[in-house]
Design a protein around this motif. Structure first.
Motif: not given
Length: 149
Positions: A77-101
């Motif tokens: 469960l932790r391994a899956r949760a870590l994958w979900v967090f990392n994918v969602v978090g990374f996509v979010d930060i990239l989307a934020v960077l694109v929106a700001a730019q």
């Protein structure tokens, strides 16, 4: 930071020795930063096209980091949760960077004036690079689950 992680053995060893909680605590701060974006939006200091996505996305990423941190270690469960967090978090930060730019280059840069007043300059100067780098490092470590203990 990423360049040193890739090229300098001592730096790579340092980041490998950092426990998973160190990375997750950093990301939990995103929930507070996201709330701050929404507060700045409510005060008319940030545009909705940036603050809504960045605010809600960072709150979700921060809460997912907390969920991973408090999930029992060494479980599927932790391994899956870590994958979900990392994918969602990374996509979010990239989307934020694109929106700001997009706002800075094609919109009204004055709409982002909050980032010129304390404490907001810390976000693009220090927090965002740390967030991006930590996601990349976590992706590399996810390929080697034993390195996440």
């Amino acid at each position: 930071m990423l360049l040193s992680w890739r090229r300098i053995p001592a730096a790579r060893a340092f980041f490998e020795r950092l426990g998973l909680p160190s990375y997750l605590w950093l990301h939990m701060l995103r929930a507070f930063i996201g709330a701050g974006f929404l507060i700045e939006l409510s005060r008319g200091r940030l545009p909705a096209e940036f603050a809504l996505g960045a605010g809600v996305g960072d709150i979700i990423a921060g809460l997912l980091a907390a969920l991973v941190l408090f999930t029992p270690a060494r479980t599927p469960l932790r391994a899956r949760a870590l994958w979900v967090f990392n994918v969602v978090g990374f996509v979010d930060i990239l989307a934020v960077l694109v929106a700001a730019q997009r706002i800075l280059f094609f919109g009204d840069p004055r709409a982002m004036a909050s980032f010129g007043q304390a404490p907001w300059p810390m976000v693009p100067l220090y927090v965002v690079p740390l967030i991006v780098a930590s996601h990349v490092i976590l992706f590399a470590r996810l390929k080697r689950p034993a390195s996440l203990v």
